[in-house]
Design a protein around this motif. Sequence first.
Motif, short mmCIF file in Angstrom:
data_model
loop_
_atom_site.label_atom_id
_atom_site.label_comp_id
_atom_site.label_asym_id
_atom_site.label_seq_id
_atom_site.Cartn_x
_atom_site.Cartn_y
_atom_site.Cartn_z
N LEU A 68 16.70 0.75 5.37
CA LEU A 68 15.60 0.35 6.98
C LEU A 68 16.03 -0.26 7.50
O LEU A 68 16.87 -1.60 6.64
N GLU A 69 16.30 -0.71 8.91
CA GLU A 69 16.89 -2.09 9.34
C GLU A 69 15.68 -1.78 10.84
O GLU A 69 16.08 -1.69 12.25
N VAL A 70 14.27 -0.98 10.94
CA VAL A 70 13.71 -1.78 12.04
C VAL A 70 12.35 -2.66 11.63
O VAL A 70 12.73 -3.50 10.30
N HIS A 71 12.11 -2.99 12.22
CA HIS A 71 10.68 -4.42 12.35
C HIS A 71 9.40 -3.25 12.06
O HIS A 71 9.52 -2.87 12.51
N ARG A 72 8.74 -4.33 11.73
CA ARG A 72 7.37 -3.90 11.84
C ARG A 72 6.64 -3.46 12.95
O ARG A 72 6.77 -4.31 13.94
N ARG A 73 5.67 -3.58 12.23
CA ARG A 73 5.00 -2.75 13.75
C ARG A 73 3.38 -3.17 13.78
O ARG A 73 2.86 -3.25 12.52
N ILE A 78 5.87 -1.01 8.59
CA ILE A 78 4.18 0.17 7.68
C ILE A 78 5.17 2.42 8.66
O ILE A 78 5.57 1.33 9.65
N LEU A 79 4.82 2.17 7.26
CA LEU A 79 5.52 3.66 8.02
C LEU A 79 4.95 5.17 7.24
O LEU A 79 3.67 4.93 6.35
N ARG A 123 0.66 -1.33 0.39
CA ARG A 123 0.15 0.31 -0.31
C ARG A 123 0.73 1.38 0.22
O ARG A 123 1.61 1.25 0.91
N LEU A 124 0.58 2.64 -1.00
CA LEU A 124 1.85 3.21 -1.48
C LEU A 124 0.91 3.92 -1.44
O LEU A 124 0.24 4.85 -2.79
N SER A 125 0.83 5.59 -0.09
CA SER A 125 0.39 6.43 -0.77
C SER A 125 1.04 7.28 -0.60
O SER A 125 1.97 7.72 0.60
N ASN A 148 3.03 5.38 3.72
CA ASN A 148 2.40 6.75 3.78
C ASN A 148 3.33 8.24 4.18
O ASN A 148 3.66 8.21 5.05
N GLU A 149 3.28 8.90 2.72
CA GLU A 149 4.05 10.23 3.36
C GLU A 149 5.37 10.43 3.77
O GLU A 149 5.81 10.31 4.49
N CYS A 150 5.98 9.39 2.57
CA CYS A 150 7.02 8.83 2.54
C CYS A 150 8.59 9.35 1.17
O CYS A 150 7.35 9.25 0.51
N ILE A 151 9.40 9.71 1.69
CA ILE A 151 10.01 10.02 0.79
C ILE A 151 11.66 9.21 1.07
O ILE A 151 11.89 9.31 1.59
#
Length: 347
Positions: free
Chosen positions: A342-347, A332-333, A299-301, A318-321
């Motif tokens: 990125l080296e973060v985990h899914r929220r 989910i960002l 999902r990309l918006s 959402n609202e990412c650059i």
Amino acid sequence: MKALFLAGGLGTRLRPLTEHLPKPMALVGNRPWLEHLLLHYKAQGVDEFVIAVKHYRELIETLLGDGSKYGVRIDYSVETELLGTAGAIKNAEKLLADRFIVVNADIIHQVDLASALRFHDEHGGAATICLTEVDDPSHYGVVDQAGNGKIVRFVEKPKKEEAPTNRINAGIYIMERRALDHIPAGRPVSIEKETFPLLIENGSGVYGHPIGGYWMDMGTKVRYRQLHWDLLDRRFPLAIGGKDSDDNGIWIGDNVRVGQGVLFVPPVMIGDDVTIGDRSIIGPYAVVGNGTRIGSHVRLSQSILWERCKIRTGAQLNECIFGTGMQVGPHILHEAVCNRTLEVHRR
């Protein structure tokens, strides 16, 4: 006519996107803004350019070369240290003509150059500052003009209710060579704070000409994002690559592979050589760079992806650059601005 593009700055407020990139090289609609700018001025009759460079100049020279592929000539003026706006012009003096245009290359704009040149011819002064009108001039340097357009003073960041006008410096100048005699060599000099006030004081003649049309300083992430929404909404009439065959606000580039059940919610711009996985939803307000790979169920918006990004299955953005080569997911960002994996985990 010869144009000097000031392209030496990095654009710290756009970091990390421009951490290793000159700010005018930031992508606008999947193409470096500096390339758009060159083509805009070429279309108005400019066929000789000087580009003032410092940081990562090899990236600019690799992109534009000597200009032959665009049918123009390009010379480069190299700064060993940042010299400010006027200092960069003085540094390029030997490459400039008797009359020349100066453009802050990180300002997004479209200008009617012929109109500005006619005005410059008529007043006979040393410089014309192209002006743009803003709703709130309190964040800018405002010009105070006489009835004939002559600038009598600058008012730096006045209160809105105290501003003499709502016209500000648009970062585009037409200058006579004699103006360079008033710029000291070999040190940083600001054209806004030193040179123009001096030319006003000594009677050389500095005039202001409103340019109309689109204008945006893309120097912050918020404004950079808004620039793209204006582009997709056609408030900024820059040419968009790809085909919009049904005139429905969905531009698709060449060699794009779209999976089953993909939904495009306009406005959307998809670059060349993009792959989109099954049942992904793209848009509204999405710009996808060339060579990007998007997995299924993404999902990309309201987001902008530069070239060769990889968005893994199940990511929600959402609202990412994201800068060139970013790899993301499954995350989910919201409101992320990144230029590395990125080296973060899914929220």
